[in-house]
Design a protein around this motif. Structure first.
Motif, PDB file in Angstrom:
ATOM      1  N   PRO A 194       0.811  -1.290   0.149  1.00 43.13           N
ATOM      2  CA  PRO A 194      -0.202  -0.005  -0.125  1.00 43.13           C
ATOM      3  C   PRO A 194       0.901   1.400   0.031  1.00 43.13           C
ATOM      4  N   PRO A 195       0.285   2.624  -0.503  1.00 42.44           N
ATOM      5  CA  PRO A 195       0.981   3.508  -0.148  1.00 42.44           C
ATOM      6  C   PRO A 195       1.805   3.930   0.800  1.00 42.44           C
ATOM      7  N   SER A 196       1.034   3.677   2.145  1.00 38.20           N
ATOM      8  CA  SER A 196       1.762   3.854   3.527  1.00 38.20           C
ATOM      9  C   SER A 196       3.031   3.154   3.517  1.00 38.20           C
ATOM     10  N   VAL A 197       3.401   2.096   2.733  1.00 35.96           N
ATOM     11  CA  VAL A 197       4.456   1.541   2.642  1.00 35.96           C
ATOM     12  C   VAL A 197       5.428   2.003   1.383  1.00 35.96           C
ATOM     13  N   PHE A 198       4.894   1.922   0.221  1.00 32.30           N
ATOM     14  CA  PHE A 198       5.807   2.328  -0.800  1.00 32.30           C
ATOM     15  C   PHE A 198       6.181   3.814  -0.876  1.00 32.30           C
ATOM     16  N   GLY A 199       5.473   4.464  -0.371  1.00 32.89           N
ATOM     17  CA  GLY A 199       5.717   6.098  -0.100  1.00 32.89           C
ATOM     18  C   GLY A 199       6.187   6.490   1.233  1.00 32.89           C
ATOM     19  N   ARG A 200       6.288   5.582   1.912  1.00 36.68           N
ATOM     20  CA  ARG A 200       6.943   5.693   3.358  1.00 36.68           C
ATOM     21  C   ARG A 200       8.402   6.308   3.598  1.00 36.68           C
ATOM     22  N   MET A 201       8.481   7.314   4.458  1.00 39.44           N
ATOM     23  CA  MET A 201       9.910   7.903   4.587  1.00 39.44           C
ATOM     24  C   MET A 201      10.899   6.980   5.020  1.00 39.44           C
ATOM     25  N   PRO A 202      12.092   6.872   4.749  1.00 43.15           N
ATOM     26  CA  PRO A 202      12.913   6.154   5.297  1.00 43.15           C
ATOM     27  C   PRO A 202      13.329   6.484   6.725  1.00 43.15           C
ATOM     28  N   PHE A 203      13.630   5.394   7.271  1.00 45.27           N
ATOM     29  CA  PHE A 203      13.795   5.367   8.943  1.00 45.27           C
ATOM     30  C   PHE A 203      15.059   4.605   9.054  1.00 45.27           C
ATOM     31  N   PRO A 204      16.220   5.142   9.656  1.00 42.89           N
ATOM     32  CA  PRO A 204      17.226   4.595   9.892  1.00 42.89           C
ATOM     33  C   PRO A 204      17.483   3.159  10.642  1.00 42.89           C
ATOM     34  N   GLY A 205      18.563   2.300  10.235  1.00 43.07           N
ATOM     35  CA  GLY A 205      18.684   1.151  10.898  1.00 43.07           C
ATOM     36  C   GLY A 205      18.745   1.223  12.404  1.00 43.07           C
TER      37      GLY A 205
END
Lengths: 321, 321
Positions: A194-205
């Protein structure tokens, strides 16, 4: 060995998926694989590629490291459940926080998260599962930055001359390593995320440990976690590549009810970027900046100062540490 | 004893000047007085009030404490020379920097500047001069904040229960203590000071030591001094009450020429305020914010990150420490 980049503009996502599924399938053969899902676009795409290739032979774990955002494990598990993928949540909070205790140097913090993740938590899971393959969402920008010595990403071994099979007892597959973030988003969308995942902001390791300058204690994580909820809430509509709240170690003078309060400072960063290699601060409207500062001051205990980052990458990097 | 405030709106500047000149004249009598001029609006107004009242019986010093802005001593001396007031520049850089060495706590830093100023440098000047009176530019906001325990201003003794005559060997006169900043500006204008002084932004007592978070070393002062020139240059036309550059102690990750650089962060603050009791960040246009960040990153060595302060006072204070 040089990695052959596939730019997002020339990427055929359907063909890429088909090719990667085939390669994963061939490599793992009759074995089993495991992967760790953080809920970000990279690990989500890898989870679905692996699931397509291996079905039940892939075991997917969500490692609750205590460094996550509010409600993260529940949200990720529910989403993948709805996509037919079973995700097991592993509570490893004590191990991560124990490893981070007393550390203030950014590289030492990253290293502690890496070692705890691979050597302790994942090593144990792999041994239990008997899997010899680990699927991982490394992308080309991670490799570049690690090679350049900018940041040691938690997921780049070959480039550092470390043999993961020898060091950690399993083999790492990185199906996204030819892509940058924009390419991964195309693949994730084509995979049906869904867009909430493919458009999601990066989050660091290293998650929120990368957003606490100085020692990563449960108390300091709680502060930056609250500020993160507010920041992501208010900037959800900003169309930014990435946004974040950072808790500084420096204390600054403030005043509450007429008395001095030597308090905390939260820094907000909000980036416009295509591929994370270059980025500029989003020109947020003043109403938004004031709403951010107002809510953080009101809702995050002990915070007396809020700043907004106004320098581009380079010479900044996306994350502060 | 409660100080009777004279709000700027009801202030008759000419009458106020006449009254203060008379009082200074009466109090000092046939004695002599000295005062320290920093070039700010408060000490400039006091210098002219004292000069009117005492003429050559007032000796005015500019203390070069090593914490000043670029070119400050020369600029101040030249201006007052043009107004017929002789200003003696005293080089006390080594004493101040020596007293600040190793100190990181904001209150200890302020205290070190206070003690060096009054006990060492000024005490010595008073003894040499035989003066028993010190004219000083304390204003009502300084008193409020000291009483409230927000900040210990360098110039408030009576309110702290310290008898300056006993503690330091001389008596302090504070002709501006009934005024706030807006009142002082009216008085300064009526005294014939130029707009560059009566409209001048406030600058803190501990000077750039208040704008270095952590230890105040010559190297760190040089960085914040460079950033201050750029900030004041680019924000001169912003119509702000006060603006400043602050060097953080926290280091952040950056990159230059493709390599990691664990560098410095500069925070910019620019305040809209009438009387310094309440203040809000100036809504600077994005072009200005980007110009600030661009020049600081290019011109101040080792800086990889620039932020802009977006929280109001309260709960912030004007200065960071």
């Amino acid at each position: 060995m040089t990695i052959q980049e596939i730019p997002a503009g020339t990427l055929d996502a359907a063909k890429f998926i088909e090719e990667q599924v085939r390669q994963i399938s061939q490599t793992v053969g009759t074995g089993t694989a495991i992967n760790a899902l953080s809920g970000g676009v990279d690990s989500s795409a890898v989870t679905l590629l692996g699931h397509k290739a291996l079905g039940d032979k892939l075991k997917t774990y969500f490692i609750q490291n205590g460094l996550m955002r509010e409600g993260e494990p529940e949200r990720v598990q529910a989403l993948f459940h709805s996509l037919g993928v079973r995700v097991e949540v592993v509570d490893a909070r004590e191990e991560f926080l124990g490893a981070l205790k007393g550390l203030t140097d950014p590289e030492e913090k990253r290293e502690a998260v890496t070692q705890t993740f691979y050597k302790r938590v994942f090593g144990r899971l792999v041994k239990q599962s008997g899997a010899r393959f680990l699927l991982q969402g490394t992308i080309l920008t991670d490799v570049d930055e690690t090679v350049a010595g900018i940041k040691r990403q938690h997921n780049v071994f070959a480039q550092l001359g470390i043999d993961p099979e020898q060091a950690f007892g399993y083999r790492i597959l990185e199906p996204l390593v030819q892509l940058r973030k924009d390419g991964v988003r195309k693949v994730a969308e084509a995979l049906g995320l869904p867009p909430s995942v493919f458009g999601r902001m990066p989050f660091p390791g290293p998650a929120l440990a990368a957003r606490v300058i100085g020692e990563t204690t449960p108390e300091r994580l709680a502060l930056v976690r609250k500020a993160t909820v507010i920041t992501e809430d208010l900037l959800a509509q900003a169309g930014a590549f990435q946004c974040m709240a950072i808790l500084h170690e420096d204390r600054v003078t403030g005043m509450r009810e007429g008395r001095r309060e030597f308090g905390f400072q939260i820094e907000i960063r909000c980036w416009d970027s295509v591929d994370a290699r270059h980025a500029t601060p989003t020109r947020l409207p003043w109403e938004t900046l004031e709403a951010l500062s107002g809510r953080i001051l009101a809702e995050v205990p002990g915070v007396v100062s809020v700043t907004y980052h106004i320098a581009p990458k380079p010479p900044s990097t996306m994350e502060a540490i």
